[in-house]
Design a protein around this motif. Structure first.
Motif, mmCIF file in Angstrom:
data_model
loop_
_atom_site.group_PDB
_atom_site.id
_atom_site.type_symbol
_atom_site.label_atom_id
_atom_site.label_comp_id
_atom_site.label_asym_id
_atom_site.label_seq_id
_atom_site.Cartn_x
_atom_site.Cartn_y
_atom_site.Cartn_z
ATOM 1 N N LEU A 75 7.734 -15.040 21.546
ATOM 2 C CA LEU A 75 6.534 -15.834 21.288
ATOM 3 C C LEU A 75 5.669 -15.296 20.147
ATOM 4 C CD1 LEU A 75 5.226 -18.413 22.199
ATOM 5 C CD2 LEU A 75 3.956 -17.127 23.906
ATOM 6 N N PRO A 76 5.419 -13.988 20.031
ATOM 7 C CA PRO A 76 4.598 -13.511 18.909
ATOM 8 C C PRO A 76 5.208 -13.853 17.545
ATOM 9 C CG PRO A 76 4.775 -11.804 20.569
ATOM 10 C CD PRO A 76 5.712 -12.904 20.967
ATOM 11 N N GLU A 77 6.513 -13.711 17.401
ATOM 12 C CA GLU A 77 7.162 -14.041 16.132
ATOM 13 C C GLU A 77 7.095 -15.536 15.857
ATOM 14 O OE1 GLU A 77 8.266 -12.109 13.657
ATOM 15 O OE2 GLU A 77 7.457 -10.471 14.848
ATOM 16 N N PHE A 78 7.243 -16.343 16.902
ATOM 17 C CA PHE A 78 7.143 -17.787 16.731
ATOM 18 C C PHE A 78 5.737 -18.182 16.290
ATOM 19 C CE2 PHE A 78 6.233 -22.057 18.331
ATOM 20 C CZ PHE A 78 7.145 -22.765 17.578
ATOM 21 N N GLN A 79 4.727 -17.533 16.846
ATOM 22 C CA GLN A 79 3.355 -17.825 16.464
ATOM 23 C C GLN A 79 3.099 -17.437 15.008
ATOM 24 O OE1 GLN A 79 1.353 -15.818 19.690
ATOM 25 N NE2 GLN A 79 1.095 -17.728 20.820
ATOM 26 N N LYS A 80 3.684 -16.316 14.551
ATOM 27 C CA LYS A 80 3.572 -15.942 13.140
ATOM 28 C C LYS A 80 4.206 -17.022 12.262
ATOM 29 C CE LYS A 80 3.968 -10.975 13.767
ATOM 30 N NZ LYS A 80 4.825 -9.814 13.442
ATOM 31 N N TYR A 81 5.345 -17.529 12.685
ATOM 32 C CA TYR A 81 6.042 -18.583 11.939
ATOM 33 C C TYR A 81 5.183 -19.850 11.868
ATOM 34 C CZ TYR A 81 9.623 -22.047 10.820
ATOM 35 O OH TYR A 81 10.327 -23.066 10.254
ATOM 36 N N GLN A 82 4.592 -20.227 12.984
ATOM 37 C CA GLN A 82 3.712 -21.404 13.001
ATOM 38 C C GLN A 82 2.540 -21.215 12.054
ATOM 39 O OE1 GLN A 82 2.810 -21.929 17.250
ATOM 40 N NE2 GLN A 82 3.432 -24.044 16.955
ATOM 41 N N ASN A 83 1.952 -20.027 12.077
ATOM 42 C CA ASN A 83 0.823 -19.749 11.184
ATOM 43 C C ASN A 83 1.252 -19.815 9.733
ATOM 44 O OD1 ASN A 83 -0.876 -19.394 13.362
ATOM 45 N ND2 ASN A 83 -0.640 -17.176 13.379
ATOM 46 N N LEU A 84 2.415 -19.295 9.416
ATOM 47 C CA LEU A 84 2.924 -19.357 8.053
ATOM 48 C C LEU A 84 3.078 -20.801 7.600
ATOM 49 C CD1 LEU A 84 4.201 -17.914 5.570
ATOM 50 C CD2 LEU A 84 6.386 -18.228 6.738
ATOM 51 N N LEU A 85 3.626 -21.633 8.455
ATOM 52 C CA LEU A 85 3.821 -23.044 8.099
ATOM 53 C C LEU A 85 2.494 -23.768 7.898
ATOM 54 C CD1 LEU A 85 6.758 -24.129 10.416
ATOM 55 C CD2 LEU A 85 6.833 -23.648 7.970
ATOM 56 N N SER A 86 1.509 -23.447 8.703
ATOM 57 C CA SER A 86 0.234 -24.161 8.589
ATOM 58 C C SER A 86 -0.613 -23.654 7.416
ATOM 59 C CB SER A 86 -0.545 -24.080 9.893
ATOM 60 O OG SER A 86 -0.911 -22.754 10.167
ATOM 61 N N LEU A 87 -0.342 -22.429 6.954
ATOM 62 C CA LEU A 87 -1.150 -21.860 5.876
ATOM 63 C C LEU A 87 -0.499 -21.931 4.503
ATOM 64 C CD1 LEU A 87 -2.440 -18.646 7.675
ATOM 65 C CD2 LEU A 87 -3.697 -20.754 7.257
ATOM 66 N N THR A 88 0.794 -22.208 4.450
ATOM 67 C CA THR A 88 1.534 -22.183 3.193
ATOM 68 C C THR A 88 1.844 -23.589 2.722
ATOM 69 O OG1 THR A 88 2.573 -20.141 3.940
ATOM 70 C CG2 THR A 88 3.598 -21.251 2.083
ATOM 71 N N PRO A 89 1.533 -23.923 1.471
ATOM 72 C CA PRO A 89 1.950 -25.231 0.935
ATOM 73 C C PRO A 89 3.464 -25.356 0.971
ATOM 74 C CG PRO A 89 0.431 -24.107 -0.563
ATOM 75 C CD PRO A 89 0.791 -23.126 0.514
ATOM 76 N N LEU A 90 3.987 -26.534 1.177
ATOM 77 C CA LEU A 90 5.422 -26.740 1.334
ATOM 78 C C LEU A 90 6.246 -26.196 0.178
ATOM 79 C CD1 LEU A 90 5.575 -30.312 2.892
ATOM 80 C CD2 LEU A 90 5.942 -28.119 4.020
ATOM 81 N N GLU A 91 5.743 -26.297 -1.045
ATOM 82 C CA GLU A 91 6.530 -25.835 -2.184
ATOM 83 C C GLU A 91 6.693 -24.315 -2.225
ATOM 84 O OE1 GLU A 91 2.281 -26.401 -3.534
ATOM 85 O OE2 GLU A 91 3.738 -27.708 -2.583
ATOM 86 N N ARG A 92 5.947 -23.572 -1.409
ATOM 87 C CA ARG A 92 6.045 -22.105 -1.416
ATOM 88 C C ARG A 92 6.884 -21.565 -0.284
ATOM 89 N NH1 ARG A 92 0.911 -18.981 -1.958
ATOM 90 N NH2 ARG A 92 2.435 -17.428 -2.495
ATOM 91 N N ILE A 93 7.372 -22.388 0.628
ATOM 92 C CA ILE A 93 8.189 -21.919 1.742
ATOM 93 C C ILE A 93 9.606 -21.688 1.241
ATOM 94 C CG2 ILE A 93 9.151 -22.500 4.002
ATOM 95 C CD1 ILE A 93 6.636 -24.128 4.511
ATOM 96 N N PRO A 94 10.139 -20.462 1.453
ATOM 97 C CA PRO A 94 11.504 -20.170 0.960
ATOM 98 C C PRO A 94 12.573 -20.982 1.661
ATOM 99 C CG PRO A 94 10.580 -18.278 2.159
ATOM 100 C CD PRO A 94 9.539 -19.338 2.119
#
Length: 50
Positions: A31-50
């Motif tokens: 769960l902690p890693e999944f929450q980090k992933y969710q935060n990354l998706l909500s804070l990063t513009p789509l064009e910057r996601i690897p």
């Protein structure tokens, strides 16, 4: 082998889980890693996601 309900029964696999039900299956360990992933998706513009 195609992933379908017949093959899941033959191979004695759990039912395919989709949608919001997947979130309920995340273990406390992951769960902690999944929450980090969710935060990354909500804070990063789509064009910057690897």
């Amino acid at each position: 082998m195609a992933d379908n309900s017949y093959h899941r029964q033959v191979c004695v696999l759990d039912a395919d889980v989709a949608g919001k039900d997947v979130l309920l299956k995340i273990s406390e360990t992951n769960l902690p890693e999944f929450q980090k992933y969710q935060n990354l998706l909500s804070l990063t513009p789509l064009e910057r996601i690897p």
